[in-house]
Design a protein around this motif. Structure first.
Motif, short mmCIF file in Angstrom:
data_model
loop_
_atom_site.label_atom_id
_atom_site.label_comp_id
_atom_site.label_asym_id
_atom_site.label_seq_id
_atom_site.Cartn_x
_atom_site.Cartn_y
_atom_site.Cartn_z
N VAL A 11 20.75 24.13 26.80
CA VAL A 11 21.51 23.29 25.87
C VAL A 11 22.57 22.49 26.63
O VAL A 11 22.78 21.29 26.38
N ALA A 12 23.25 23.15 27.58
CA ALA A 12 24.29 22.48 28.36
C ALA A 12 23.71 21.30 29.13
O ALA A 12 24.29 20.20 29.17
N VAL A 13 22.52 21.49 29.76
CA VAL A 13 21.88 20.42 30.52
C VAL A 13 21.51 19.27 29.60
O VAL A 13 21.75 18.09 29.90
N ARG A 14 20.91 19.58 28.45
CA ARG A 14 20.49 18.54 27.50
C ARG A 14 21.71 17.77 26.98
O ARG A 14 21.66 16.54 26.82
N ALA A 15 22.81 18.49 26.72
CA ALA A 15 24.01 17.84 26.14
C ALA A 15 24.89 17.19 27.20
O ALA A 15 25.78 16.41 26.86
N GLY A 16 24.67 17.55 28.47
CA GLY A 16 25.49 16.99 29.53
C GLY A 16 26.89 17.59 29.56
O GLY A 16 27.87 16.90 29.88
N VAL A 17 26.98 18.89 29.23
CA VAL A 17 28.27 19.59 29.25
C VAL A 17 28.11 20.89 30.03
O VAL A 17 27.01 21.24 30.46
N SER A 18 29.21 21.61 30.20
CA SER A 18 29.15 22.88 30.91
C SER A 18 28.63 23.98 29.99
O SER A 18 28.67 23.85 28.75
N GLN A 19 28.17 25.07 30.59
CA GLN A 19 27.70 26.21 29.79
C GLN A 19 28.84 26.81 28.99
O GLN A 19 28.66 27.27 27.85
N SER A 20 30.05 26.80 29.55
CA SER A 20 31.20 27.34 28.83
C SER A 20 31.52 26.51 27.60
O SER A 20 31.99 27.03 26.58
N ALA A 21 31.26 25.20 27.68
CA ALA A 21 31.48 24.34 26.51
C ALA A 21 30.53 24.72 25.38
O ALA A 21 30.90 24.75 24.20
N VAL A 22 29.27 25.02 25.73
CA VAL A 22 28.30 25.46 24.72
C VAL A 22 28.78 26.76 24.09
O VAL A 22 28.72 26.94 22.86
N SER A 23 29.29 27.67 24.92
CA SER A 23 29.78 28.95 24.40
C SER A 23 30.93 28.74 23.43
O SER A 23 30.99 29.38 22.38
N ARG A 24 31.84 27.81 23.76
CA ARG A 24 32.99 27.56 22.87
C ARG A 24 32.54 27.00 21.53
O ARG A 24 33.08 27.35 20.48
N VAL A 25 31.55 26.13 21.55
CA VAL A 25 31.07 25.53 20.31
C VAL A 25 30.52 26.59 19.36
O VAL A 25 30.71 26.51 18.14
N PHE A 26 29.87 27.60 19.91
CA PHE A 26 29.25 28.62 19.06
C PHE A 26 30.10 29.88 18.91
O PHE A 26 29.62 30.88 18.37
N THR A 27 31.35 29.81 19.35
CA THR A 27 32.26 30.95 19.18
C THR A 27 33.29 30.62 18.11
O THR A 27 34.07 29.68 18.27
N PRO A 28 33.28 31.34 16.97
CA PRO A 28 34.24 31.07 15.91
C PRO A 28 35.67 31.12 16.42
O PRO A 28 36.06 32.05 17.13
N GLY A 29 36.44 30.08 16.09
CA GLY A 29 37.84 30.05 16.47
C GLY A 29 38.11 29.44 17.83
O GLY A 29 39.26 29.15 18.18
N ALA A 30 37.06 29.23 18.64
CA ALA A 30 37.25 28.64 19.97
C ALA A 30 37.46 27.14 19.85
O ALA A 30 37.06 26.50 18.88
N SER A 31 38.10 26.55 20.88
CA SER A 31 38.46 25.13 20.85
C SER A 31 37.41 24.28 21.56
O SER A 31 36.97 24.60 22.67
N ALA A 32 37.00 23.20 20.89
CA ALA A 32 36.09 22.21 21.49
C ALA A 32 36.30 20.89 20.78
O ALA A 32 36.56 20.86 19.57
N SER A 33 36.21 19.79 21.53
CA SER A 33 36.43 18.48 20.92
C SER A 33 35.30 18.13 19.96
O SER A 33 34.18 18.68 20.07
N LYS A 34 35.60 17.22 19.05
CA LYS A 34 34.60 16.82 18.07
C LYS A 34 33.37 16.23 18.76
O LYS A 34 32.22 16.50 18.37
N LYS A 35 33.60 15.44 19.82
CA LYS A 35 32.49 14.82 20.54
C LYS A 35 31.60 15.87 21.20
O LYS A 35 30.37 15.79 21.15
N THR A 36 32.25 16.88 21.80
CA THR A 36 31.49 17.95 22.45
C THR A 36 30.68 18.74 21.43
O THR A 36 29.51 19.07 21.65
N VAL A 37 31.30 19.05 20.30
CA VAL A 37 30.61 19.80 19.24
C VAL A 37 29.37 19.03 18.78
O VAL A 37 28.28 19.61 18.63
N GLU A 38 29.51 17.74 18.58
CA GLU A 38 28.38 16.93 18.10
C GLU A 38 27.25 16.92 19.13
O GLU A 38 26.07 17.06 18.77
#
Length: 351
Positions: A11-38
Protein backbone atom coordinates in the motif's frame (compact mmCIF):
# COMPACT_ATOMS: atom_id res chain seq x y z
CA UNK A 1 -2.23 -21.12 -6.44
CA UNK A 2 -3.17 -18.94 -3.48
CA UNK A 3 -2.96 -15.21 -3.99
CA UNK A 4 -0.15 -13.36 -2.22
CA UNK A 5 -1.51 -11.37 0.72
CA UNK A 6 -1.37 -7.60 0.29
CA UNK A 7 0.83 -5.93 2.92
CA UNK A 8 1.07 -2.42 4.29
CA UNK A 9 4.35 -2.04 2.34
CA UNK A 10 2.46 -2.75 -0.90
CA UNK A 11 0.00 0.00 0.00
CA UNK A 12 2.85 2.38 0.88
CA UNK A 13 4.52 1.80 -2.52
CA UNK A 14 1.24 2.29 -4.41
CA UNK A 15 0.40 5.46 -2.43
CA UNK A 16 3.94 6.85 -2.54
CA UNK A 17 4.19 7.18 1.24
CA UNK A 18 6.11 5.49 4.04
CA UNK A 19 4.94 2.28 5.71
CA UNK A 20 4.57 4.19 8.97
CA UNK A 21 2.19 6.60 7.25
CA UNK A 22 0.00 3.64 6.23
CA UNK A 23 0.06 2.44 9.83
CA UNK A 24 -1.02 5.86 11.12
CA UNK A 25 -3.94 6.01 8.69
CA UNK A 26 -5.30 2.70 9.95
CA UNK A 27 -4.62 3.36 13.65
CA UNK A 28 -7.55 5.01 15.48
CA UNK A 29 -6.49 8.30 17.02
CA UNK A 30 -3.19 8.52 15.11
CA UNK A 31 -2.30 11.68 13.18
CA UNK A 32 -2.16 11.84 9.38
CA UNK A 33 -2.83 14.64 6.91
CA UNK A 34 -6.01 14.63 4.85
CA UNK A 35 -3.98 14.21 1.66
CA UNK A 36 -2.10 11.22 3.07
CA UNK A 37 -5.32 9.60 4.29
CA UNK A 38 -6.91 9.97 0.85
CA UNK A 39 -3.89 8.50 -0.97
CA UNK A 40 -3.51 5.58 1.43
CA UNK A 41 -7.19 4.65 1.47
CA UNK A 42 -7.37 4.87 -2.32
CA UNK A 43 -4.34 2.59 -2.67
CA UNK A 44 -5.71 0.17 -0.06
CA UNK A 45 -9.04 -0.04 -1.88
CA UNK A 46 -7.35 -0.68 -5.22
CA UNK A 47 -5.18 -3.45 -3.75
CA UNK A 48 -7.87 -4.95 -1.51
CA UNK A 49 -5.78 -4.34 1.60
CA UNK A 50 -7.20 -4.85 5.10
CA UNK A 51 -5.13 -4.07 8.22
CA UNK A 52 -4.37 -6.98 10.54
CA UNK A 53 -5.87 -5.77 13.79
CA UNK A 54 -4.77 -8.80 15.83
CA UNK A 55 -1.18 -8.48 14.65
CA UNK A 56 -1.18 -4.81 15.55
CA UNK A 57 -2.53 -5.68 18.98
CA UNK A 58 0.35 -8.09 19.56
CA UNK A 59 2.84 -5.31 18.79
CA UNK A 60 1.11 -2.49 20.67
CA UNK A 61 -0.30 -4.53 23.54
CA UNK A 62 -3.70 -2.94 22.82
CA UNK A 63 -6.43 -4.76 20.89
CA UNK A 64 -8.84 -1.78 20.78
CA UNK A 65 -11.54 -4.33 21.56
CA UNK A 66 -14.08 -4.21 24.38
CA UNK A 67 -15.99 -7.27 25.61
CA UNK A 68 -19.68 -6.68 26.31
CA UNK A 69 -21.38 -9.39 28.39
CA UNK A 70 -25.18 -9.59 28.45
CA UNK A 71 -27.36 -12.06 30.33
CA UNK A 72 -30.64 -11.46 28.54
CA UNK A 73 -32.16 -9.13 25.95
CA UNK A 74 -35.90 -9.66 26.46
CA UNK A 75 -36.20 -6.40 28.39
CA UNK A 76 -36.58 -3.53 25.90
CA UNK A 77 -34.17 -1.42 27.95
CA UNK A 78 -31.11 -3.51 27.11
CA UNK A 79 -31.16 -3.68 23.28
CA UNK A 80 -31.56 0.09 23.12
CA UNK A 81 -28.96 0.85 25.82
CA UNK A 82 -26.46 -1.63 24.39
CA UNK A 83 -26.79 -0.15 20.91
CA UNK A 84 -25.96 3.25 22.38
CA UNK A 85 -23.06 1.76 24.34
CA UNK A 86 -21.63 0.03 21.25
CA UNK A 87 -21.93 3.20 19.17
CA UNK A 88 -20.25 5.30 21.88
CA UNK A 89 -17.31 2.89 22.16
CA UNK A 90 -16.94 2.66 18.39
CA UNK A 91 -16.85 6.45 18.23
CA UNK A 92 -13.78 6.24 20.49
CA UNK A 93 -12.07 3.82 18.10
CA UNK A 94 -12.94 0.57 19.87
CA UNK A 95 -14.42 -2.61 18.44
CA UNK A 96 -17.16 -4.26 20.52
CA UNK A 97 -17.47 -8.03 20.96
CA UNK A 98 -20.85 -9.09 22.38
CA UNK A 99 -21.09 -12.27 24.45
CA UNK A 100 -24.30 -13.81 25.82
CA UNK A 101 -24.08 -15.44 29.24
CA UNK A 102 -26.44 -17.16 31.64
CA UNK A 103 -26.86 -15.80 35.15
CA UNK A 104 -25.11 -18.82 36.65
CA UNK A 105 -21.57 -18.48 37.94
CA UNK A 106 -20.41 -21.34 35.71
CA UNK A 107 -21.87 -19.73 32.61
CA UNK A 108 -20.37 -16.33 33.33
CA UNK A 109 -16.97 -17.81 34.23
CA UNK A 110 -16.82 -19.63 30.89
CA UNK A 111 -17.70 -16.49 28.94
CA UNK A 112 -15.11 -14.40 30.81
CA UNK A 113 -12.38 -16.93 30.04
CA UNK A 114 -13.30 -16.75 26.36
CA UNK A 115 -13.32 -12.95 26.39
CA UNK A 116 -9.89 -12.75 28.00
CA UNK A 117 -8.52 -15.01 25.25
CA UNK A 118 -9.32 -12.19 22.80
CA UNK A 119 -6.95 -9.86 24.68
CA UNK A 120 -9.69 -7.26 25.16
CA UNK A 121 -8.77 -3.88 26.63
CA UNK A 122 -11.81 -3.83 28.92
CA UNK A 123 -15.12 -5.51 29.75
CA UNK A 124 -18.62 -4.16 30.37
CA UNK A 125 -21.03 -6.46 32.22
CA UNK A 126 -24.66 -5.52 31.51
CA UNK A 127 -27.49 -7.17 33.45
CA UNK A 128 -24.93 -9.61 34.87
CA UNK A 129 -23.99 -10.29 38.49
CA UNK A 130 -20.22 -10.70 38.78
CA UNK A 131 -18.61 -12.99 41.37
CA UNK A 132 -15.48 -12.10 43.34
CA UNK A 133 -13.61 -14.84 41.43
CA UNK A 134 -14.41 -13.21 38.11
CA UNK A 135 -13.39 -9.77 39.38
CA UNK A 136 -10.08 -11.18 40.61
CA UNK A 137 -9.47 -13.03 37.33
CA UNK A 138 -9.98 -9.84 35.31
CA UNK A 139 -7.78 -7.85 37.66
CA UNK A 140 -4.97 -10.40 37.36
CA UNK A 141 -5.24 -10.15 33.57
CA UNK A 142 -5.00 -6.36 33.79
CA UNK A 143 -8.43 -5.93 32.20
CA UNK A 144 -10.61 -3.18 33.72
CA UNK A 145 -14.29 -3.92 34.28
CA UNK A 146 -17.40 -1.72 34.53
CA UNK A 147 -20.83 -3.01 35.59
CA UNK A 148 -23.75 -1.47 33.69
CA UNK A 149 -27.11 -1.36 35.51
CA UNK A 150 -25.73 -3.56 38.29
CA UNK A 151 -23.35 -3.04 41.19
CA UNK A 152 -21.44 -5.20 43.63
CA UNK A 153 -20.89 -4.59 47.35
CA UNK A 154 -17.12 -4.71 47.19
CA UNK A 155 -14.28 -2.29 46.76
CA UNK A 156 -12.49 -1.90 43.46
CA UNK A 157 -15.45 -2.51 41.13
CA UNK A 158 -16.77 0.37 39.02
CA UNK A 159 -20.51 0.41 38.36
CA UNK A 160 -23.08 2.67 36.72
CA UNK A 161 -26.74 2.46 37.75
CA UNK A 162 -29.79 4.62 38.07
CA UNK A 163 -30.71 5.63 41.61
CA UNK A 164 -32.96 2.63 42.14
CA UNK A 165 -33.57 3.33 45.83
CA UNK A 166 -34.74 6.86 45.09
CA UNK A 167 -36.82 5.59 42.17
CA UNK A 168 -38.64 3.08 44.35
CA UNK A 169 -39.27 5.80 46.92
CA UNK A 170 -40.79 8.06 44.25
CA UNK A 171 -43.25 5.32 43.27
CA UNK A 172 -44.35 4.84 46.89
CA UNK A 173 -44.84 8.58 47.36
CA UNK A 174 -46.83 8.81 44.13
CA UNK A 175 -49.19 5.93 44.92
CA UNK A 176 -49.76 7.12 48.48
CA UNK A 177 -50.48 10.64 47.25
CA UNK A 178 -53.07 9.11 44.92
CA UNK A 179 -55.00 7.72 47.89
CA UNK A 180 -54.20 4.03 47.36
CA UNK A 181 -54.40 1.88 50.48
CA UNK A 182 -53.79 -1.68 49.22
CA UNK A 183 -50.43 -1.32 47.52
CA UNK A 184 -48.59 -4.36 46.14
CA UNK A 185 -45.19 -5.12 44.64
CA UNK A 186 -44.04 -7.63 42.00
CA UNK A 187 -40.32 -8.27 42.34
CA UNK A 188 -37.74 -9.04 39.70
CA UNK A 189 -34.87 -11.50 39.99
CA UNK A 190 -33.88 -11.29 43.63
CA UNK A 191 -30.20 -11.79 42.88
CA UNK A 192 -30.09 -8.44 41.04
CA UNK A 193 -28.99 -5.28 42.82
CA UNK A 194 -31.52 -3.31 40.76
CA UNK A 195 -34.37 -5.41 42.16
CA UNK A 196 -33.16 -5.19 45.74
CA UNK A 197 -32.71 -1.42 45.64
CA UNK A 198 -36.02 -0.68 43.94
CA UNK A 199 -37.89 -2.72 46.51
CA UNK A 200 -35.91 -1.24 49.41
CA UNK A 201 -36.72 2.31 48.33
CA UNK A 202 -40.37 1.42 47.75
CA UNK A 203 -40.79 -0.18 51.17
CA UNK A 204 -38.97 2.70 52.86
CA UNK A 205 -41.39 5.13 51.24
CA UNK A 206 -44.40 3.16 52.45
CA UNK A 207 -43.03 2.86 55.98
CA UNK A 208 -42.26 6.58 56.16
CA UNK A 209 -45.95 7.25 55.61
CA UNK A 210 -47.04 4.59 58.12
CA UNK A 211 -48.24 2.23 55.40
CA UNK A 212 -47.58 -1.50 54.93
CA UNK A 213 -47.11 -3.54 51.78
CA UNK A 214 -50.46 -5.21 51.04
CA UNK A 215 -49.19 -8.06 48.82
CA UNK A 216 -45.97 -9.24 47.19
CA UNK A 217 -45.24 -11.49 44.20
CA UNK A 218 -42.11 -12.48 42.30
CA UNK A 219 -41.78 -12.24 38.52
CA UNK A 220 -38.00 -12.75 38.20
CA UNK A 221 -37.93 -10.32 35.24
CA UNK A 222 -39.72 -13.06 33.28
CA UNK A 223 -42.98 -12.57 31.36
CA UNK A 224 -44.61 -15.91 32.25
CA UNK A 225 -43.67 -15.63 35.93
CA UNK A 226 -44.94 -12.04 36.02
CA UNK A 227 -48.26 -13.19 34.56
CA UNK A 228 -48.55 -15.93 37.19
CA UNK A 229 -47.74 -13.46 39.94
CA UNK A 230 -50.45 -11.13 38.64
CA UNK A 231 -53.04 -13.93 38.50
CA UNK A 232 -52.35 -14.94 42.08
CA UNK A 233 -52.44 -11.35 43.26
CA UNK A 234 -55.51 -10.00 41.45
CA UNK A 235 -57.83 -12.99 40.90
CA UNK A 236 -59.33 -12.62 44.38
CA UNK A 237 -61.91 -10.41 46.14
CA UNK A 238 -59.36 -8.64 48.35
CA UNK A 239 -57.10 -7.61 45.50
CA UNK A 240 -54.65 -4.67 45.63
CA UNK A 241 -55.73 -1.29 44.29
CA UNK A 242 -52.20 -0.48 43.07
CA UNK A 243 -49.07 -2.40 42.10
CA UNK A 244 -45.46 -1.37 41.51
CA UNK A 245 -43.78 -3.80 39.10
CA UNK A 246 -39.96 -3.96 39.23
CA UNK A 247 -39.55 -3.25 35.51
CA UNK A 248 -41.66 -2.28 32.50
CA UNK A 249 -41.04 -5.61 30.78
CA UNK A 250 -43.01 -7.39 33.51
CA UNK A 251 -45.47 -4.51 33.95
CA UNK A 252 -46.77 -4.99 30.40
CA UNK A 253 -47.52 -8.65 31.14
CA UNK A 254 -49.18 -7.71 34.44
CA UNK A 255 -51.39 -5.14 32.72
CA UNK A 256 -52.43 -7.66 30.07
CA UNK A 257 -53.52 -10.15 32.74
CA UNK A 258 -55.39 -7.50 34.75
CA UNK A 259 -57.26 -6.13 31.74
CA UNK A 260 -57.75 -9.01 29.32
CA UNK A 261 -57.86 -12.09 31.57
CA UNK A 262 -59.52 -10.68 34.68
CA UNK A 263 -61.60 -7.92 33.07
CA UNK A 264 -60.42 -5.22 35.45
CA UNK A 265 -59.78 -1.60 34.58
CA UNK A 266 -56.38 0.11 34.61
CA UNK A 267 -56.32 2.52 36.38
CA UNK A 268 -59.99 2.40 37.44
CA UNK A 269 -59.64 -0.79 39.50
CA UNK A 270 -55.85 -1.05 39.69
CA UNK A 271 -53.06 1.49 39.21
CA UNK A 272 -49.88 0.07 37.65
CA UNK A 273 -46.40 1.61 37.79
CA UNK A 274 -43.24 0.20 36.18
CA UNK A 275 -39.55 1.02 36.01
CA UNK A 276 -37.22 1.80 33.03
CA UNK A 277 -39.52 3.88 30.79
CA UNK A 278 -38.83 1.75 27.71
CA UNK A 279 -40.39 2.83 24.37
CA UNK A 280 -43.62 0.76 24.64
CA UNK A 281 -44.40 2.49 27.95
CA UNK A 282 -45.45 5.54 25.93
CA UNK A 283 -47.59 3.53 23.49
CA UNK A 284 -51.33 4.22 23.87
CA UNK A 285 -51.91 0.49 24.45
CA UNK A 286 -50.04 0.71 27.79
CA UNK A 287 -49.61 4.42 28.63
CA UNK A 288 -47.51 3.22 31.55
CA UNK A 289 -46.39 5.41 34.43
CA UNK A 290 -42.74 4.53 34.95
CA UNK A 291 -39.46 5.63 36.50
CA UNK A 292 -37.09 6.59 33.70
CA UNK A 293 -33.58 5.20 33.44
CA UNK A 294 -31.50 7.87 31.69
CA UNK A 295 -29.90 5.62 29.06
CA UNK A 296 -27.76 8.32 27.45
CA UNK A 297 -26.30 9.45 30.77
CA UNK A 298 -25.67 5.88 31.90
CA UNK A 299 -23.89 5.04 28.64
CA UNK A 300 -21.79 8.21 28.78
CA UNK A 301 -20.67 7.50 32.35
CA UNK A 302 -19.93 3.86 31.52
CA UNK A 303 -17.72 4.72 28.56
CA UNK A 304 -15.91 7.48 30.48
CA UNK A 305 -15.28 5.19 33.45
CA UNK A 306 -14.03 2.32 31.30
CA UNK A 307 -11.70 4.44 29.16
CA UNK A 308 -10.38 6.16 32.28
CA UNK A 309 -9.39 2.82 33.76
CA UNK A 310 -7.91 1.60 30.47
CA UNK A 311 -5.72 4.70 30.26
CA UNK A 312 -4.87 4.69 33.97
CA UNK A 313 -5.02 1.25 35.66
CA UNK A 314 -4.65 2.99 39.03
CA UNK A 315 -7.76 5.13 38.53
CA UNK A 316 -10.07 4.88 41.53
CA UNK A 317 -13.11 2.65 41.04
CA UNK A 318 -16.46 3.96 42.19
CA UNK A 319 -20.23 3.61 42.10
CA UNK A 320 -21.88 6.10 39.75
CA UNK A 321 -25.57 6.62 40.52
CA UNK A 322 -27.86 8.62 38.21
CA UNK A 323 -31.23 9.95 39.32
CA UNK A 324 -34.25 9.33 37.09
CA UNK A 325 -37.65 11.05 37.08
CA UNK A 326 -41.07 9.48 37.52
CA UNK A 327 -42.90 9.80 34.20
CA UNK A 328 -46.62 10.04 34.91
CA UNK A 329 -49.00 8.59 32.35
CA UNK A 330 -52.48 7.10 32.32
CA UNK A 331 -51.90 3.69 33.95
CA UNK A 332 -52.03 5.10 37.49
CA UNK A 333 -54.49 7.47 39.05
CA UNK A 334 -53.87 10.20 41.57
CA UNK A 335 -51.85 13.28 42.34
CA UNK A 336 -48.28 13.65 41.15
CA UNK A 337 -45.93 14.67 43.99
CA UNK A 338 -43.12 15.26 41.48
CA UNK A 339 -44.32 18.21 39.36
CA UNK A 340 -41.23 18.16 37.13
CA UNK A 341 -41.96 14.70 35.79
CA UNK A 342 -44.43 15.56 33.04
CA UNK A 343 -42.26 18.42 31.75
CA UNK A 344 -39.27 16.09 31.60
CA UNK A 345 -41.30 13.58 29.61
CA UNK A 346 -41.73 16.11 26.81
CA UNK A 347 -37.97 16.45 26.30
CA UNK A 348 -37.46 12.92 25.02
CA UNK A 349 -36.99 9.58 26.63
CA UNK A 350 -33.22 9.22 26.68
CA UNK A 351 -31.86 12.53 27.89
Amino acid sequence: MAETKVTSMDVAVRAGVSQSAVSRVFTPGASASKKTVEKVRKAAAELGYRPNILARAMVSGKSRMIGLVVAYLENYFYPEALEKLSNALQAQGYHVLVFMASQTAVGIDAVVEEILDYQVDGIVFASVAMSSDIAERCEQAGVPVVLFNRYEDREGVTSVTSDNVAGGRKVADFLLAGGHSRIAYIAGWEGASTQRDREAGFLAGLRAAGADLFARGVGNFNLDQARNAARGMFDRPDRPDAVFVANDHMAFAVMDVIRFELGLSVPGDVSVVGYDDVPPAAWPAYDLTSVRQRANRMVEETVNALLSRIEDPDAVAGKIVIDGPLIVRGSARGANPHPGSEAIAQKGRNE
